[in-house]
Scaffold this motif. Structure first.
Motif, PDB file in Angstrom:
ATOM      1  N   GLN A  68       0.885  -1.198   0.119  1.00  0.00           N
ATOM      2  CA  GLN A  68       0.040   0.105  -0.159  1.00  0.00           C
ATOM      3  C   GLN A  68       0.647   1.415   0.002  1.00  0.00           C
ATOM      4  OE1 GLN A  68      -2.372  -0.471   3.515  1.00  0.00           O
ATOM      5  NE2 GLN A  68      -3.303  -2.281   2.536  1.00  0.00           N
ATOM      6  N   LYS A  69       1.914   1.387   0.797  1.00  0.00           N
ATOM      7  CA  LYS A  69       2.723   2.436   0.736  1.00  0.00           C
ATOM      8  C   LYS A  69       3.544   2.450  -0.325  1.00  0.00           C
ATOM      9  CE  LYS A  69       3.351   2.771   5.921  1.00  0.00           C
ATOM     10  NZ  LYS A  69       2.918   4.149   5.994  1.00  0.00           N
ATOM     11  N   ALA A  70       4.013   1.571  -1.039  1.00  0.00           N
ATOM     12  CA  ALA A  70       4.736   1.606  -2.386  1.00  0.00           C
ATOM     13  C   ALA A  70       3.711   2.065  -3.298  1.00  0.00           C
ATOM     14  CB  ALA A  70       5.189   0.208  -2.735  1.00  0.00           C
ATOM     15  N   VAL A  71       2.715   1.655  -3.558  1.00  0.00           N
ATOM     16  CA  VAL A  71       1.459   2.216  -4.389  1.00  0.00           C
ATOM     17  C   VAL A  71       1.363   3.859  -4.130  1.00  0.00           C
ATOM     18  CG1 VAL A  71      -0.806   2.295  -5.142  1.00  0.00           C
ATOM     19  CG2 VAL A  71       0.494  -0.022  -4.794  1.00  0.00           C
ATOM     20  N   GLU A  72       1.146   4.137  -3.023  1.00  0.00           N
ATOM     21  CA  GLU A  72       1.113   5.597  -2.672  1.00  0.00           C
ATOM     22  C   GLU A  72       2.306   6.497  -3.008  1.00  0.00           C
ATOM     23  OE1 GLU A  72       0.506   5.776   1.495  1.00  0.00           O
ATOM     24  OE2 GLU A  72      -1.482   5.002   1.376  1.00  0.00           O
ATOM     25  N   LEU A  73       3.386   5.914  -2.740  1.00  0.00           N
ATOM     26  CA  LEU A  73       4.768   6.429  -3.249  1.00  0.00           C
ATOM     27  C   LEU A  73       4.842   6.602  -4.748  1.00  0.00           C
ATOM     28  CD1 LEU A  73       7.502   7.590  -2.626  1.00  0.00           C
ATOM     29  CD2 LEU A  73       8.471   5.107  -2.705  1.00  0.00           C
ATOM     30  N   ALA A  74       4.335   5.551  -5.436  1.00  0.00           N
ATOM     31  CA  ALA A  74       4.316   5.537  -7.032  1.00  0.00           C
ATOM     32  C   ALA A  74       3.599   6.604  -7.648  1.00  0.00           C
ATOM     33  CB  ALA A  74       4.063   4.245  -7.506  1.00  0.00           C
ATOM     34  N   VAL A  75       2.306   6.805  -7.001  1.00  0.00           N
ATOM     35  CA  VAL A  75       1.512   7.749  -7.385  1.00  0.00           C
ATOM     36  C   VAL A  75       1.994   9.117  -7.163  1.00  0.00           C
ATOM     37  CG1 VAL A  75      -0.865   8.604  -6.794  1.00  0.00           C
ATOM     38  CG2 VAL A  75      -0.829   6.230  -7.146  1.00  0.00           C
ATOM     39  N   ASP A  76       2.517   9.465  -5.890  1.00  0.00           N
ATOM     40  CA  ASP A  76       3.171  10.568  -5.732  1.00  0.00           C
ATOM     41  C   ASP A  76       4.300  10.973  -6.545  1.00  0.00           C
ATOM     42  OD1 ASP A  76       1.354  10.947  -3.568  1.00  0.00           O
ATOM     43  OD2 ASP A  76       2.821  10.522  -2.272  1.00  0.00           O
ATOM     44  N   VAL A  77       5.112   9.973  -7.089  1.00  0.00           N
ATOM     45  CA  VAL A  77       6.288  10.121  -7.890  1.00  0.00           C
ATOM     46  C   VAL A  77       5.558  10.648  -9.332  1.00  0.00           C
ATOM     47  CG1 VAL A  77       8.132   8.984  -9.359  1.00  0.00           C
ATOM     48  CG2 VAL A  77       7.815   8.742  -6.776  1.00  0.00           C
ATOM     49  N   TYR A  78       4.541   9.790  -9.848  1.00  0.00           N
ATOM     50  CA  TYR A  78       3.910  10.310 -10.971  1.00  0.00           C
ATOM     51  C   TYR A  78       3.418  11.718 -11.066  1.00  0.00           C
ATOM     52  CZ  TYR A  78       3.616   6.051 -14.035  1.00  0.00           C
ATOM     53  OH  TYR A  78       4.096   5.202 -14.711  1.00  0.00           O
ATOM     54  N   HIS A  79       2.872  12.095  -9.943  1.00  0.00           N
ATOM     55  CA  HIS A  79       2.174  13.483  -9.932  1.00  0.00           C
ATOM     56  C   HIS A  79       3.634  14.547  -9.901  1.00  0.00           C
ATOM     57  CE1 HIS A  79      -1.818  12.514  -9.543  1.00  0.00           C
ATOM     58  NE2 HIS A  79      -1.711  11.658  -8.431  1.00  0.00           N
ATOM     59  N   ARG A  80       4.575  14.177  -9.024  1.00  0.00           N
ATOM     60  CA  ARG A  80       5.723  15.100  -8.919  1.00  0.00           C
ATOM     61  C   ARG A  80       6.448  15.129 -10.133  1.00  0.00           C
ATOM     62  NH1 ARG A  80       8.190  18.433  -9.228  1.00  0.00           N
ATOM     63  NH2 ARG A  80       9.520  19.619  -7.844  1.00  0.00           N
ATOM     64  N   GLY A 123      13.378  10.476 -20.148  1.00  0.00           N
ATOM     65  CA  GLY A 123      14.842  10.245 -19.280  1.00  0.00           C
ATOM     66  C   GLY A 123      14.443  10.190 -17.757  1.00  0.00           C
ATOM     67  N   MET A 124      14.781  11.269 -17.028  1.00  0.00           N
ATOM     68  CA  MET A 124      14.488  10.849 -15.731  1.00  0.00           C
ATOM     69  C   MET A 124      13.068  10.925 -15.122  1.00  0.00           C
ATOM     70  SD  MET A 124      16.126  11.119 -12.704  1.00  0.00           S
ATOM     71  CE  MET A 124      17.858  11.801 -13.406  1.00  0.00           C
ATOM     72  N   THR A 125      12.239  11.325 -15.884  1.00  0.00           N
ATOM     73  CA  THR A 125      10.626  11.146 -15.417  1.00  0.00           C
ATOM     74  C   THR A 125      10.207   9.826 -15.625  1.00  0.00           C
ATOM     75  OG1 THR A 125      10.325  13.386 -16.344  1.00  0.00           O
ATOM     76  CG2 THR A 125       8.346  11.809 -16.273  1.00  0.00           C
ATOM     77  N   MET A 126      10.562   9.105 -16.822  1.00  0.00           N
ATOM     78  CA  MET A 126      10.319   7.727 -17.105  1.00  0.00           C
ATOM     79  C   MET A 126      11.071   6.796 -16.275  1.00  0.00           C
ATOM     80  SD  MET A 126      10.121   5.583 -20.777  1.00  0.00           S
ATOM     81  CE  MET A 126      11.746   5.880 -21.186  1.00  0.00           C
ATOM     82  N   GLU A 133      13.595  -8.824  -3.030  1.00  0.00           N
ATOM     83  CA  GLU A 133      14.936  -8.365  -3.245  1.00  0.00           C
ATOM     84  C   GLU A 133      14.935  -7.425  -4.575  1.00  0.00           C
ATOM     85  OE1 GLU A 133      17.779 -11.364  -3.366  1.00  0.00           O
ATOM     86  OE2 GLU A 133      17.455 -11.976  -1.060  1.00  0.00           O
ATOM     87  N   ILE A 134      14.310  -7.685  -5.656  1.00  0.00           N
ATOM     88  CA  ILE A 134      14.059  -6.897  -6.693  1.00  0.00           C
ATOM     89  C   ILE A 134      13.480  -5.505  -6.403  1.00  0.00           C
ATOM     90  CG2 ILE A 134      12.941  -6.780  -9.048  1.00  0.00           C
ATOM     91  CD1 ILE A 134      13.342  -9.796  -9.122  1.00  0.00           C
ATOM     92  N   SER A 135      12.183  -5.913  -5.491  1.00  0.00           N
ATOM     93  CA  SER A 135      11.699  -4.376  -5.247  1.00  0.00           C
ATOM     94  C   SER A 135      12.638  -3.590  -4.477  1.00  0.00           C
ATOM     95  CB  SER A 135      10.431  -4.946  -4.229  1.00  0.00           C
ATOM     96  OG  SER A 135       9.664  -4.059  -3.751  1.00  0.00           O
ATOM     97  N   ASP A 136      13.186  -4.209  -3.425  1.00  0.00           N
ATOM     98  CA  ASP A 136      14.322  -3.356  -2.475  1.00  0.00           C
ATOM     99  C   ASP A 136      15.347  -2.726  -3.551  1.00  0.00           C
ATOM    100  OD1 ASP A 136      15.274  -2.549   0.090  1.00  0.00           O
ATOM    101  OD2 ASP A 136      16.830  -3.976  -0.375  1.00  0.00           O
ATOM    102  N   GLY A 137      15.603  -3.257  -4.415  1.00  0.00           N
ATOM    103  CA  GLY A 137      16.574  -2.798  -5.527  1.00  0.00           C
ATOM    104  C   GLY A 137      16.015  -1.463  -6.351  1.00  0.00           C
ATOM    105  N   SER A 138      14.844  -1.639  -6.681  1.00  0.00           N
ATOM    106  CA  SER A 138      13.820  -0.601  -7.364  1.00  0.00           C
ATOM    107  C   SER A 138      13.976   0.679  -6.360  1.00  0.00           C
ATOM    108  CB  SER A 138      12.874  -0.897  -7.689  1.00  0.00           C
ATOM    109  OG  SER A 138      12.768  -2.054  -8.804  1.00  0.00           O
ATOM    110  N   SER A 139      13.820   0.414  -5.033  1.00  0.00           N
ATOM    111  CA  SER A 139      13.648   1.494  -4.082  1.00  0.00           C
ATOM    112  C   SER A 139      15.040   2.157  -4.103  1.00  0.00           C
ATOM    113  CB  SER A 139      13.280   1.018  -2.741  1.00  0.00           C
ATOM    114  OG  SER A 139      14.248   0.325  -1.950  1.00  0.00           O
ATOM    115  N   ARG A 142       9.451   7.132 -12.511  1.00  0.00           N
ATOM    116  CA  ARG A 142       7.929   6.443 -12.746  1.00  0.00           C
ATOM    117  C   ARG A 142       8.443   4.914 -12.771  1.00  0.00           C
ATOM    118  NH1 ARG A 142       4.433  10.260 -16.717  1.00  0.00           N
ATOM    119  NH2 ARG A 142       4.278  12.140 -15.084  1.00  0.00           N
ATOM    120  N   LYS A 143       9.123   4.397 -13.570  1.00  0.00           N
ATOM    121  CA  LYS A 143       9.320   2.985 -13.786  1.00  0.00           C
ATOM    122  C   LYS A 143       9.844   2.452 -12.297  1.00  0.00           C
ATOM    123  CE  LYS A 143      11.548  -0.093 -16.802  1.00  0.00           C
ATOM    124  NZ  LYS A 143      12.336  -0.481 -17.774  1.00  0.00           N
ATOM    125  N   SER A 144      10.820   2.994 -11.795  1.00  0.00           N
ATOM    126  CA  SER A 144      11.455   2.128 -10.520  1.00  0.00           C
ATOM    127  C   SER A 144      10.486   2.432  -9.609  1.00  0.00           C
ATOM    128  CB  SER A 144      12.497   2.992 -10.336  1.00  0.00           C
ATOM    129  OG  SER A 144      12.706   4.367 -10.100  1.00  0.00           O
TER     130      SER A 144
END
Length: 118
Positions: A11-23, A34-37, A67-73, A40-42
């Motif tokens: 749930q927290k990861a989804v909220e973070l992704a939504v915030d990153v999209y908006h920002r 570049g940086m935007t994509m 572990e992959i999720s942690d790497g993406s963070s 958002r992807k990570s």
């Protein structure tokens, strides 16, 4: 198997992704591919891998996805640090994102340890 929608870390990861999209909507247009994509992807990858891994039949497999999720963070954190250094986000924004990322990383680590015990 876990119901990923009930996992607070997901749930927290989804909220973070939504915030990153908006920002990242405020990033320059020339950063669209570049940086935007990348940010958002990570950010989506964190939640996506928690969800995908939760559907695996063993804790060991789930941990691999965690572990992959942690790497993406860590990847997202790096992109946000770079974004701050080039002036796309402010230092106080970066600090808030880093607190959220750190919390998610700790939750992922805790979930991995729990899976090893089961």
């Amino acid at each position: 198997m876990h119901n990923y929608k009930k996992l607070i870390v997901w749930q927290k990861a989804v909220e973070l992704a939504v915030d990153v999209y908006h920002r990242t909507k405020k990033f320059p247009d020339d950063e669209k591919f570049g940086m935007t994509m990348q940010a958002r992807k990570s950010s989506c990858s964190i939640a996506n891998n928690i969800a995908e891994g939760s559907r695996k039949s063993s804790g060991k497999e789930f941990n691999r996805y965690l572990e992959i999720s942690d790497g993406s963070s860590a990847e997202l954190n790096t992109q946000l640090i770079i974004s701050e250094k080039i002036g796309y986000i402010k230092t106080d924004e970066l600090e808030l994102y880093e607190k959220r990322i750190d919390e998610i990383q700790k939750m992922i680590s805790s979930l991995k340890e729990k899976n090893l015990k089961n």
